[in-house]
Design an enzyme around this catalytic site. Sequence first.
Site, mmCIF file in Angstrom:
data_model
loop_
_atom_site.group_PDB
_atom_site.id
_atom_site.type_symbol
_atom_site.label_atom_id
_atom_site.label_comp_id
_atom_site.label_asym_id
_atom_site.label_seq_id
_atom_site.Cartn_x
_atom_site.Cartn_y
_atom_site.Cartn_z
ATOM 1 N N HIS A 60 0.849 -1.192 0.000
ATOM 2 C CA HIS A 60 0.000 0.000 0.000
ATOM 3 C C HIS A 60 0.885 1.241 0.000
ATOM 4 O O HIS A 60 1.354 1.690 1.038
ATOM 5 C CB HIS A 60 -0.918 -0.012 1.223
ATOM 6 C CG HIS A 60 -1.968 1.055 1.201
ATOM 7 N ND1 HIS A 60 -3.145 0.945 1.900
ATOM 8 C CD2 HIS A 60 -2.032 2.250 0.562
ATOM 9 C CE1 HIS A 60 -3.877 2.024 1.697
ATOM 10 N NE2 HIS A 60 -3.223 2.839 0.889
ATOM 11 N N ALA A 145 -8.535 11.266 2.608
ATOM 12 C CA ALA A 145 -7.965 12.080 1.533
ATOM 13 C C ALA A 145 -8.426 11.624 0.147
ATOM 14 O O ALA A 145 -7.909 12.090 -0.865
ATOM 15 C CB ALA A 145 -6.445 12.049 1.612
ATOM 16 N N GLN A 146 -9.396 10.717 0.090
ATOM 17 C CA GLN A 146 -9.952 10.302 -1.193
ATOM 18 C C GLN A 146 -10.932 11.386 -1.675
ATOM 19 O O GLN A 146 -11.776 11.836 -0.894
ATOM 20 C CB GLN A 146 -10.697 8.970 -1.054
ATOM 21 C CG GLN A 146 -9.886 7.839 -0.472
ATOM 22 C CD GLN A 146 -8.936 7.204 -1.465
ATOM 23 O OE1 GLN A 146 -9.159 7.247 -2.660
ATOM 24 N NE2 GLN A 146 -7.867 6.618 -0.959
ATOM 25 N N HIS A 200 -11.947 2.760 4.331
ATOM 26 C CA HIS A 200 -12.696 4.007 4.138
ATOM 27 C C HIS A 200 -14.180 3.730 4.301
ATOM 28 O O HIS A 200 -14.995 3.974 3.420
ATOM 29 C CB HIS A 200 -12.366 4.616 2.778
ATOM 30 C CG HIS A 200 -10.988 5.186 2.713
ATOM 31 N ND1 HIS A 200 -10.662 6.390 3.301
ATOM 32 C CD2 HIS A 200 -9.843 4.697 2.165
ATOM 33 C CE1 HIS A 200 -9.368 6.631 3.102
ATOM 34 N NE2 HIS A 200 -8.852 5.618 2.424
ATOM 35 N N ASN A 224 -7.627 4.056 10.576
ATOM 36 C CA ASN A 224 -7.730 5.247 9.736
ATOM 37 C C ASN A 224 -8.773 5.033 8.643
ATOM 38 O O ASN A 224 -8.784 3.998 7.974
ATOM 39 C CB ASN A 224 -6.373 5.582 9.122
ATOM 40 C CG ASN A 224 -5.381 6.037 10.161
ATOM 41 O OD1 ASN A 224 -5.333 7.202 10.524
ATOM 42 N ND2 ASN A 224 -4.593 5.097 10.681
ATOM 43 N N ASP A 253 3.810 4.914 12.023
ATOM 44 C CA ASP A 253 4.676 6.086 12.044
ATOM 45 C C ASP A 253 4.526 6.890 13.328
ATOM 46 O O ASP A 253 5.182 7.922 13.502
ATOM 47 C CB ASP A 253 4.397 6.975 10.832
ATOM 48 C CG ASP A 253 2.951 7.439 10.733
ATOM 49 O OD1 ASP A 253 2.142 7.070 11.604
ATOM 50 O OD2 ASP A 253 2.628 8.172 9.776
ATOM 51 N N GLY A 254 3.632 6.443 14.240
ATOM 52 C CA GLY A 254 3.401 7.197 15.459
ATOM 53 C C GLY A 254 2.539 8.423 15.244
ATOM 54 O O GLY A 254 2.290 9.181 16.193
ATOM 55 N N ILE A 255 2.081 8.630 14.009
ATOM 56 C CA ILE A 255 1.222 9.771 13.657
ATOM 57 C C ILE A 255 -0.185 9.270 13.347
ATOM 58 O O ILE A 255 -1.169 9.741 13.926
ATOM 59 C CB ILE A 255 1.797 10.532 12.444
ATOM 60 C CG1 ILE A 255 3.179 11.079 12.777
ATOM 61 C CG2 ILE A 255 0.840 11.640 12.001
ATOM 62 C CD1 ILE A 255 3.975 11.506 11.562
ATOM 63 N N ASP A 279 1.780 3.486 3.106
ATOM 64 C CA ASP A 279 0.780 4.434 2.598
ATOM 65 C C ASP A 279 1.472 5.727 2.171
ATOM 66 O O ASP A 279 0.938 6.828 2.330
ATOM 67 C CB ASP A 279 -0.315 4.707 3.633
ATOM 68 C CG ASP A 279 -1.558 5.349 3.011
ATOM 69 O OD1 ASP A 279 -1.699 5.310 1.774
ATOM 70 O OD2 ASP A 279 -2.383 5.909 3.762
#
Length: 388
Positions: A60, A145-146, A200, A224, A253-255, A279
């Site tokens: 991905h 963000a799609q 999504h 997410n 990523d910790g985000i 991603d």
Amino acid sequence: MRTLIKNIKIIKSNEIIKGSVIIENRKIKDILELETCDKSFETVIDGHGKYLSPGFIDIHNHGNFGKDVMEASFEALDTMAAFHIRNGVTGFLATTMTDTNEATVKAIKNIVSYIKTTSKSIENKSKILGIHMEGPYFSVLKKGAQPGECIKEPNLNEIKEYLDLSNGNLKLFSIAPEVIGALDAIKYLKDKGVTVSLGHSNANFEESMAGIDMGATEATHLYNGMKNFSHREPGIVGAVLTDNRVNCEMICDGIHIHPAAMKLAYMAKGEDKIILISDAMMATGLKDGWYTLGTQNVLVKNNVAKLHDGTLAGSTLTLNKAVYNMVHMLSVPLYQAVKMASLNPAKSIKMDDKKGSIEIGKDADLILFDEDINVEKVFIAGKLVYIL
């Protein structure tokens, strides 16, 4: 040609051993725990005590180093492939974004053409193993963000067109299970051998389980783009975390995910059901600034990619860093973290008979890295294609 890689710590799927690996005819010929004579090999590489790992597989990722899959050009994919190799990714799925049918068709045709052109050559670039279609059959409520204007209900004739154009290269398809027509689409894709991922999505628990029962076996970037978990309505998060038929992608990523949520997923799914993904979008490997993700404008600041409204828009993560984070944020054993970036994604796209682990007879797609997962050497089909 026979190659010996010696003096290494070999990361297998269930342990790490000291020894040597023999490569012959592009395959792993043998794995030795004892020293062997160098003289019978055309090439001998001393690993100086570093780790030898199966090459990472990123299923991905949308772009990196200033390029995006949806540009639909040979140069874009070639640039991405060259950047991936530096981070230990020996194979990846070119991932599309939700867009118009015309743009999607153009991107698929370009990926197929690139695969055909590069499949037999071994250069200093990662190999595209297939296509991951992220959309366009999603919930507008969880679009992330799609682009919402291109999100629509599944159409089997359209899906058939995508499959035909992919020439057998469509490996993974992300879809929201609650949208009208999704269950038929999931079954159709599964019957055609495509791995279906739920994402999504604003699905409740029952709607999510219906998608899983119909054949979905993966969750797109867990947490997410998903309805939030509740103890009274666990939703899609509760469904994918508790059903052992489902693998969960994670952006570590910790985000995108708090370490505690990462740990919860690890405790629920175990080492065999988590797939590390990047991603990544086109800013990966570059400095902060304005970029694009498909048709969306994205501002990257302090390596965090967001739309103008603050929505996260992909990441700037690399897969070797994701492995590092699993080890250092969660204290996951290194061999398990590596499995999440190699064997588990290979299983997801049904390529684990050839790739994803250091086993006799498998493709010699290998990487050598240090304690901090800094990649120093990369082999594709036994050929040394990258040296730091």
